[in-house]
Design a protein around this motif. Structure first.
Motif, PDB file in Angstrom:
ATOM      1  N   PHE A 110       0.828  -1.206   0.000  1.00 35.60           N
ATOM      2  CA  PHE A 110       0.000   0.000   0.000  1.00 35.60           C
ATOM      3  C   PHE A 110       0.864   1.259   0.000  1.00 35.60           C
ATOM      4  O   PHE A 110       0.552   2.246  -0.670  1.00 35.60           O
ATOM      5  N   VAL A 111       1.944   1.241   0.766  1.00 34.88           N
ATOM      6  CA  VAL A 111       2.825   2.408   0.808  1.00 34.88           C
ATOM      7  C   VAL A 111       3.538   2.572  -0.534  1.00 34.88           C
ATOM      8  O   VAL A 111       3.736   3.693  -1.020  1.00 34.88           O
ATOM      9  N   ARG A 112       3.918   1.455  -1.141  1.00 34.33           N
ATOM     10  CA  ARG A 112       4.522   1.545  -2.479  1.00 34.33           C
ATOM     11  C   ARG A 112       3.527   2.115  -3.482  1.00 34.33           C
ATOM     12  O   ARG A 112       3.907   2.847  -4.407  1.00 34.33           O
ATOM     13  N   ALA A 134      10.004   2.382   1.088  1.00 36.13           N
ATOM     14  CA  ALA A 134       9.046   2.023   0.039  1.00 36.13           C
ATOM     15  C   ALA A 134       9.057   3.018  -1.115  1.00 36.13           C
ATOM     16  O   ALA A 134       8.341   2.819  -2.099  1.00 36.13           O
ATOM     17  N   GLY A 135       9.841   4.086  -0.979  1.00 37.85           N
ATOM     18  CA  GLY A 135       9.956   5.038  -2.076  1.00 37.85           C
ATOM     19  C   GLY A 135       9.254   6.356  -1.872  1.00 37.85           C
ATOM     20  O   GLY A 135       9.252   7.205  -2.772  1.00 37.85           O
ATOM     21  N   VAL A 136       8.627   6.544  -0.709  1.00 37.44           N
ATOM     22  CA  VAL A 136       7.970   7.826  -0.415  1.00 37.44           C
ATOM     23  C   VAL A 136       9.042   8.852  -0.073  1.00 37.44           C
ATOM     24  O   VAL A 136       9.952   8.582   0.712  1.00 37.44           O
ATOM     25  N   ASP A 181       3.826 -10.061   0.885  1.00 34.85           N
ATOM     26  CA  ASP A 181       4.148  -8.653   1.126  1.00 34.85           C
ATOM     27  C   ASP A 181       5.398  -8.540   1.992  1.00 34.85           C
ATOM     28  O   ASP A 181       5.471  -9.128   3.068  1.00 34.85           O
ATOM     29  N   ARG A 182       6.384  -7.794   1.499  1.00 38.25           N
ATOM     30  CA  ARG A 182       7.628  -7.615   2.279  1.00 38.25           C
ATOM     31  C   ARG A 182       8.043  -6.166   2.197  1.00 38.25           C
ATOM     32  O   ARG A 182       7.819  -5.491   1.229  1.00 38.25           O
ATOM     33  N   ALA A 210       2.044   6.420  -7.116  1.00 38.73           N
ATOM     34  CA  ALA A 210       1.111   7.474  -7.515  1.00 38.73           C
ATOM     35  C   ALA A 210       1.788   8.838  -7.458  1.00 38.73           C
ATOM     36  O   ALA A 210       1.580   9.685  -8.335  1.00 38.73           O
ATOM     37  N   ALA A 211       2.617   9.061  -6.443  1.00 43.17           N
ATOM     38  CA  ALA A 211       3.287  10.351  -6.283  1.00 43.17           C
ATOM     39  C   ALA A 211       4.266  10.623  -7.416  1.00 43.17           C
ATOM     40  O   ALA A 211       4.496  11.778  -7.793  1.00 43.17           O
ATOM     41  N   ALA A 212       4.835   9.553  -7.965  1.00 46.85           N
ATOM     42  CA  ALA A 212       5.859   9.713  -9.002  1.00 46.85           C
ATOM     43  C   ALA A 212       5.315  10.347 -10.271  1.00 46.85           C
ATOM     44  O   ALA A 212       6.070  10.958 -11.037  1.00 46.85           O
TER      45      ALA A 212
END
Length: 454
Positions: free
Chosen positions: A75-77, A107-109, A453-454, A82-84
């Motif tokens: 979910f965080v990914r 996670a990339g945020v 999920d990891r 989406a932000a990208a």
């Protein structure tokens, strides 16, 4: 006496999964008798629905996923993905610990896409927030004083949390305290007051509209003394519709202790169906006018150059997960109620631990795929669902659910729409039993492709 049926609203992916007992059995064979399935595509669609409301209302919106609702990295990914491709600061994550902050970054945020909430932030959290340009909500005058006394070497962007008219809440500032914090912050060139926030209990629209107007007023006053004050966060509390309104109305009107195994009705119940929910609730908050302000929150935000932030958790997880338990035993109590004992515990269905009950009916699935003949009359088999522990109170469902047949050992019980707060809010390795894993669907490749999920 059994409770009335409470059929869940189900997304298309979930309906498809329920027609694949072979897939559910395969998952159980691979990871164990209890597990959760999450669908990040549904989560991403929910994100897009909220973003569309901001666009339709002409409001600069910031959506921060309330990480506490579900710890799934997928979910965080999805937020990071989406932000990208979105306007700056549109999507991000709401965290309340250094661990959640670190997981969001991993996670990339981006740091500037992180909102830090919660009381009495640790030094580690404040250091991370300053270093990564995150936004931090401070909710007491003492917190503000502490930050001013130990000013970070880098700029720290903050919101001041406003206290609602609720004498029972321990969060937020009002009156003199809020004025004092705004005045004290004028003395610092590294603590930047970006605006005001609030979080309300309950799921009503109009209290949020009223508080949003108060926060806009506070921003305007703060600007008059030199603060940028360009953000209002209205928090979370966006309602979710789990069942049809008529079923929820019937349940509330007729609820009886006789429906429950222990003879007691739920101390409190989530509003499983409301007048307005999800993105439509955000639209009401932004676009409807009340009697105290001729202009809507959205119009005032737009004309004042303010952005509106929301921090939904459950609402972004709506329809994005289910929980699967394997039946280990079935026996009949002296009162005639079937007791279905499943793998796992009620700690994986957290609503039960708040003197409440998770109402959407679970589905009983035969792993061999056999179905009753269409001309066979349905005979209801009331049953409760119990966890595999030594605790009498370990009940995933203490109301007598009217199943369409009697459960058998090896059957699967699938609880719907559990991603928001149910899966892992209270989970622990009680009896040293591993926490059920989360399995991520990857529909873009194949309906049967999944990973842990990891």
């Amino acid at each position: 006496m059994s409770a009335p049926p409470m059929p869940a609203k189900r997304r298309a992916w979930e309906k498809a999964i329920l027609t694949r007992p072979d897939l559910l059995s395969q998952m159980a064979s691979a990871v164990g008798e209890s597990y959760h399935i999450i669908d990040p595509n549904t989560f991403a669609a929910n994100l897009a629905d909220f973003a569309a409301v901001f666009d339709e209302c002409g409001v600069t919106g910031r959506i921060r996923y309330g990480y506490k609702a579900n710890k799934a990295r997928a979910f965080v990914r999805a937020c990071a993905d989406a932000a990208a491709i979105a306007p700056p600061s549109r999507y991000g994550v709401d965290v309340a610990s250094a661990e959640e902050f670190g997981a969001a970054l991993a996670a990339g945020v981006r740091g500037e896409e992180v909102m830090v909430t919660g009381p009495a932030h640790s030094d580690d959290v404040l250091r991370l927030a300053a270093r990564h340009r995150a936004l931090v909500a401070l909710d007491t005058v003492e917190q503000v004083s502490r930050v001013l006394e130990h000013t970070p070497t880098e700029h720290l962007n903050i919101l001041l949390r406003m206290r609602p008219d609720d004498p029972t809440t321990r969060f937020g500032m009002s009156g003199w305290g809020l004025q004092q914090a705004v005045a004290d912050l004028q003395e610092s060139d590294r603590i930047v007051l970006r605006g005001f926030s609030f979080h309300l209990s309950g799921y009503d629209v109009w209290p949020r509209v009223a508080m949003a107007h108060r926060a806009i007023d506070a921003c305007q006053r703060a600007r008059e003394v030199g603060h940028p004050a360009d953000i209002v966060s209205i928090g979370g509390g966006i309602a979710v519709d789990y069942v049809e309104h008529r079923d929820w109305d019937t349940y509330r009107a007729r609820e009886s202790g006789e429906w429950y195994f222990d003879g007691k009705t739920a101390g409190s119940l989530y509003p499983y169906s409301t007048e307005v929910a999800g993105a439509a609730m955000l639209e009401r908050i932004l676009c409807d006018s009340d009697t105290t302000h001729p202009e809507s929150v959205g119009v005032r935000a737009r004309s004042s150059g303010l952005s509106i932030m929301i921090e939904p958790g459950r609402a972004l997880c709506d329809g994005a997960g289910i929980s699967v338990f394997t039946v280990r035993g079935v026996h009949t109590h002296t009162d005639g109620t079937d007791i279905i004992t499943v793998s796992g515990t009620s700690m994986s269905l957290s609503e039960q631990w708040f003197d409440s009950e998770f109402l959407p009916d679970p589905e009983l699935v035969d792993p061999l795929g056999s179905q009753p003949r269409s001309d066979t009359p349905i005979v209801r088999h009331p049953a409760i669902v119990a966890g595999a522990t030594c605790l009498d109170t370990d009940l995933l469902s203490r109301r007598r659910i009217p199943f369409s047949r009697r459960a058998r050992v090896g059957d699967l019980i699938v609880y719907p729409n559990t991603a928001g707060y149910q899966m892992d809010s209270n989970e622990s390795e009680f009896h040293q039993v591993p926490v059920p894993p989360k399995l991520v669907l990857h529909r873009q490749a194949s309906p049967t492709t999944w990973s842990i999920d990891r």
